[in-house]
Design a protein around this motif. Sequence first.
Motif, PDB file in Angstrom:
ATOM      1  N   THR A   1      31.680   2.909   7.238  1.00 24.85           N
ATOM      2  CA  THR A   1      31.393   2.057   8.402  1.00 24.85           C
ATOM      3  C   THR A   1      30.599   2.800   9.473  1.00 24.85           C
ATOM      4  N   ASP A   2      30.229   4.041   9.218  1.00 19.37           N
ATOM      5  CA  ASP A   2      29.520   4.884  10.182  1.00 19.37           C
ATOM      6  C   ASP A   2      28.042   4.971   9.819  1.00 19.37           C
ATOM      7  N   PRO A   3      27.121   4.517  10.698  1.00 22.01           N
ATOM      8  CA  PRO A   3      25.686   4.536  10.385  1.00 22.01           C
ATOM      9  C   PRO A   3      25.154   5.923  10.033  1.00 22.01           C
ATOM     10  N   LYS A   4      25.636   6.973  10.711  1.00 22.91           N
ATOM     11  CA  LYS A   4      25.166   8.323  10.385  1.00 22.91           C
ATOM     12  C   LYS A   4      25.580   8.713   8.966  1.00 22.91           C
ATOM     13  N   SER A   5      26.768   8.288   8.558  1.00 18.60           N
ATOM     14  CA  SER A   5      27.230   8.569   7.191  1.00 18.60           C
ATOM     15  C   SER A   5      26.343   7.872   6.175  1.00 18.60           C
ATOM     16  N   ILE A   6      26.014   6.623   6.449  1.00 21.73           N
ATOM     17  CA  ILE A   6      25.184   5.864   5.523  1.00 21.73           C
ATOM     18  C   ILE A   6      23.782   6.450   5.450  1.00 21.73           C
ATOM     19  N   GLN A   7      23.273   6.950   6.573  1.00 24.91           N
ATOM     20  CA  GLN A   7      21.952   7.591   6.547  1.00 24.91           C
ATOM     21  C   GLN A   7      21.985   8.864   5.702  1.00 24.91           C
ATOM     22  N   MET A   8      23.082   9.637   5.819  1.00 26.24           N
ATOM     23  CA  MET A   8      23.210  10.832   4.986  1.00 26.24           C
ATOM     24  C   MET A   8      23.260  10.454   3.510  1.00 26.24           C
ATOM     25  N   LEU A   9      23.982   9.395   3.192  1.00 23.82           N
ATOM     26  CA  LEU A   9      24.045   8.927   1.808  1.00 23.82           C
ATOM     27  C   LEU A   9      22.663   8.512   1.325  1.00 23.82           C
ATOM     28  N   ALA A  10      21.928   7.785   2.157  1.00 25.06           N
ATOM     29  CA  ALA A  10      20.582   7.340   1.773  1.00 25.06           C
ATOM     30  C   ALA A  10      19.659   8.535   1.559  1.00 25.06           C
ATOM     31  N   ASP A  11      19.734   9.521   2.442  1.00 24.63           N
ATOM     32  CA  ASP A  11      18.887  10.716   2.293  1.00 24.63           C
ATOM     33  C   ASP A  11      19.231  11.459   1.006  1.00 24.63           C
ATOM     34  N   THR A  12      20.510  11.521   0.686  1.00 24.21           N
ATOM     35  CA  THR A  12      20.938  12.203  -0.539  1.00 24.21           C
ATOM     36  C   THR A  12      20.433  11.455  -1.770  1.00 24.21           C
TER      37      THR A  12
ATOM     38  N   GLU B   1      16.789  12.078  -2.305  1.00 26.90           N
ATOM     39  CA  GLU B   1      16.557  13.401  -2.898  1.00 26.90           C
ATOM     40  C   GLU B   1      16.891  13.421  -4.394  1.00 26.90           C
ATOM     41  N   LEU B   2      18.058  12.879  -4.757  1.00 30.77           N
ATOM     42  CA  LEU B   2      18.496  12.962  -6.150  1.00 30.77           C
ATOM     43  C   LEU B   2      17.718  12.031  -7.081  1.00 30.77           C
ATOM     44  N   LEU B   3      17.438  10.822  -6.605  1.00 31.22           N
ATOM     45  CA  LEU B   3      16.789   9.834  -7.475  1.00 31.22           C
ATOM     46  C   LEU B   3      15.316  10.126  -7.687  1.00 31.22           C
ATOM     47  N   PHE B   4      14.708  10.758  -6.704  1.00 31.92           N
ATOM     48  CA  PHE B   4      13.254  10.905  -6.763  1.00 31.92           C
ATOM     49  C   PHE B   4      12.815  12.361  -6.861  1.00 31.92           C
ATOM     50  N   LYS B   5      13.699  13.220  -7.381  1.00 34.03           N
ATOM     51  CA  LYS B   5      13.372  14.643  -7.486  1.00 34.03           C
ATOM     52  C   LYS B   5      12.250  14.918  -8.477  1.00 34.03           C
ATOM     53  N   ASP B   6      12.049  14.015  -9.442  1.00 32.05           N
ATOM     54  CA  ASP B   6      10.974  14.213 -10.424  1.00 32.05           C
ATOM     55  C   ASP B   6       9.695  13.482 -10.027  1.00 32.05           C
ATOM     56  N   TYR B   7       9.650  12.987  -8.813  1.00 33.45           N
ATOM     57  CA  TYR B   7       8.464  12.285  -8.343  1.00 33.45           C
ATOM     58  C   TYR B   7       7.445  13.303  -7.823  1.00 33.45           C
ATOM     59  N   GLN B   8       6.161  12.998  -8.025  1.00 34.95           N
ATOM     60  CA  GLN B   8       5.093  13.940  -7.673  1.00 34.95           C
ATOM     61  C   GLN B   8       3.981  13.232  -6.916  1.00 34.95           C
ATOM     62  N   ASP B   9       3.296  13.994  -6.044  1.00 31.72           N
ATOM     63  CA  ASP B   9       2.071  13.477  -5.437  1.00 31.72           C
ATOM     64  C   ASP B   9       1.061  13.218  -6.535  1.00 31.72           C
ATOM     65  N   THR B  10       0.523  12.043  -6.560  1.00 30.79           N
ATOM     66  CA  THR B  10      -0.395  11.641  -7.624  1.00 30.79           C
ATOM     67  C   THR B  10      -1.568  10.875  -7.024  1.00 30.79           C
ATOM     68  N   THR B  11      -2.774  11.237  -7.453  1.00 29.33           N
ATOM     69  CA  THR B  11      -3.969  10.525  -7.002  1.00 29.33           C
ATOM     70  C   THR B  11      -4.505   9.675  -8.145  1.00 29.33           C
ATOM     71  N   LEU B  12      -4.774   8.413  -7.846  1.00 31.01           N
ATOM     72  CA  LEU B  12      -5.295   7.482  -8.847  1.00 31.01           C
ATOM     73  C   LEU B  12      -6.602   6.872  -8.351  1.00 31.01           C
ATOM     74  N   LEU B  13      -7.469   6.579  -9.292  1.00 30.80           N
ATOM     75  CA  LEU B  13      -8.685   5.829  -8.998  1.00 30.80           C
ATOM     76  C   LEU B  13      -8.590   4.518  -9.754  1.00 30.80           C
ATOM     77  N   VAL B  14      -8.359   3.449  -9.006  1.00 30.87           N
ATOM     78  CA  VAL B  14      -8.088   2.148  -9.611  1.00 30.87           C
ATOM     79  C   VAL B  14      -9.298   1.239  -9.463  1.00 30.87           C
ATOM     80  N   PRO B  15      -9.846   0.711 -10.556  1.00 32.24           N
ATOM     81  CA  PRO B  15     -11.010  -0.185 -10.462  1.00 32.24           C
ATOM     82  C   PRO B  15     -10.722  -1.386  -9.566  1.00 32.24           C
ATOM     83  N   PHE B  16     -11.747  -1.908  -8.932  1.00 36.82           N
ATOM     84  CA  PHE B  16     -11.573  -3.060  -8.051  1.00 36.82           C
ATOM     85  C   PHE B  16     -11.028  -4.273  -8.801  1.00 36.82           C
ATOM     86  N   THR B  17     -11.226  -4.299 -10.102  1.00 38.85           N
ATOM     87  CA  THR B  17     -10.733  -5.430 -10.901  1.00 38.85           C
ATOM     88  C   THR B  17      -9.229  -5.351 -11.144  1.00 38.85           C
TER      89      THR B  17
END
Length: 434
Positions: A353-364, A367-383
């Motif tokens: 029930t504590d917003p700071k607790s929920i923010q800590m959970l969200a930050d965690t 971190e855990l769910l997206f640890k294998d995510y990488q900066d990626t550059t794509l070139l996408v055709p206009f189509t």
Amino acid sequence: MNEITTQTISTIIVGLDMQQPDFTYTMTELGELVAAAGMTVVGQMTQRSDRPDPATYFGKGKVEEIAERARATDAPIVVVNSDLSPSQTRNLEKAMKLSVMDRTELILRIFASRARSREAKLQVGIAKEEYALPRIHPSSNPLDQQGGGRGNSGGATANRGTGETQLELDKRVIKKRITHMRHELKEIMRAQDTRRDRRIHQALPSVALVGYTNAGKSTTMNSMLQQFGLADKQVFVKNQLFATLDTSVRKIQLPTNRHFLLSDTVGFVSHLPHHLVESFKATLKEAADADLLIQVVDFADPHYKEMMETTEQTLDAIGVKNIPMLTVYNKADLRPDTHYPDREGNTLTLSATDPKSIQMLADTLDELLFKDYQDTTLLVPFTKGDIVNYLRDNTEVKNEHYTDEGTAITTILGPIDRSKFAAYIQTNPVPTKA
């Protein structure tokens, strides 16, 4: 199971102490289950023994003592803290002239009263029929009264096969009902599997809240939804055991624009009946397919360690293994000696029930769910504007500009999206158009 209206009924709870390490805890829990079923505990009795009596579970003297206590307190029902054989139940009822309910029947009754969706009703229905099947007894069989009695050639007896008893016929009817309900449940689960596969295809990580009943899973989910602008998607919450049996799934967007799926699953209880474990494997498939489990623990309960053991045993029983787990010690606000929110590795101490607790959970989770995510550059055709729109809506875009060949977009992608859009990934940065 005999149909008993449980509202405001007084009960005596009894248990056989065979020096089980969790005996005292399970007796306390039994009282809470009785309350969850709408009944009132007016007495508690135990007997210490090395083994149960094969005929009546308790010894003869204890059976008489229980009956006297029940009569003195006007309690028409005795609830036993264990599973009884069909013959033990019949013998106890005959000896005490009272209704006797074992632990499994009590939990089945609670589940039956909580089931709301067709899926939950089917799962409970299957468990109840499987529990009832070996307990059919000719002396209490209502179908024996149909068709004018045993001597009447009409009615139910006319449909019997050669040599088939009424008992066999009734068991066959129950087995057919079980088969029919399993078929209907399978159809429902097939549709849910299709939706689950679609979510997986969308590359959304999934998180499942698991834990003991009433530990605060639904409150945790609702606080997450509230904090991130989805208050209208909140789930049902009530301070009672097994408040809901249905799995709820919500899509949550973090401030980083990353999305994940959060599911709230049915709570566990010690010695959960085998019939229910089997029936609810379908409901708990969200946990089995999750990328991350959050075990929510009622840190304010003195028996929280036993509750954690129950959760882990139940997860193992339904085949949920080798999935990373984040342990959340909830209700820290009810422990004045505890600092929160606090994190040590994959363990969080907080209040849902504590917003700071929920923010800590969200930050965690970020971190855990997206640890294998990488900066990626794509070139996408206009189509391929649909790809650009997908990246804008579902990823954290860091830079976007147009070139002669299409839209150059730098974002953070996970393994599934990198594979999906591999044809557009640039190994060298795309220069900004002058």
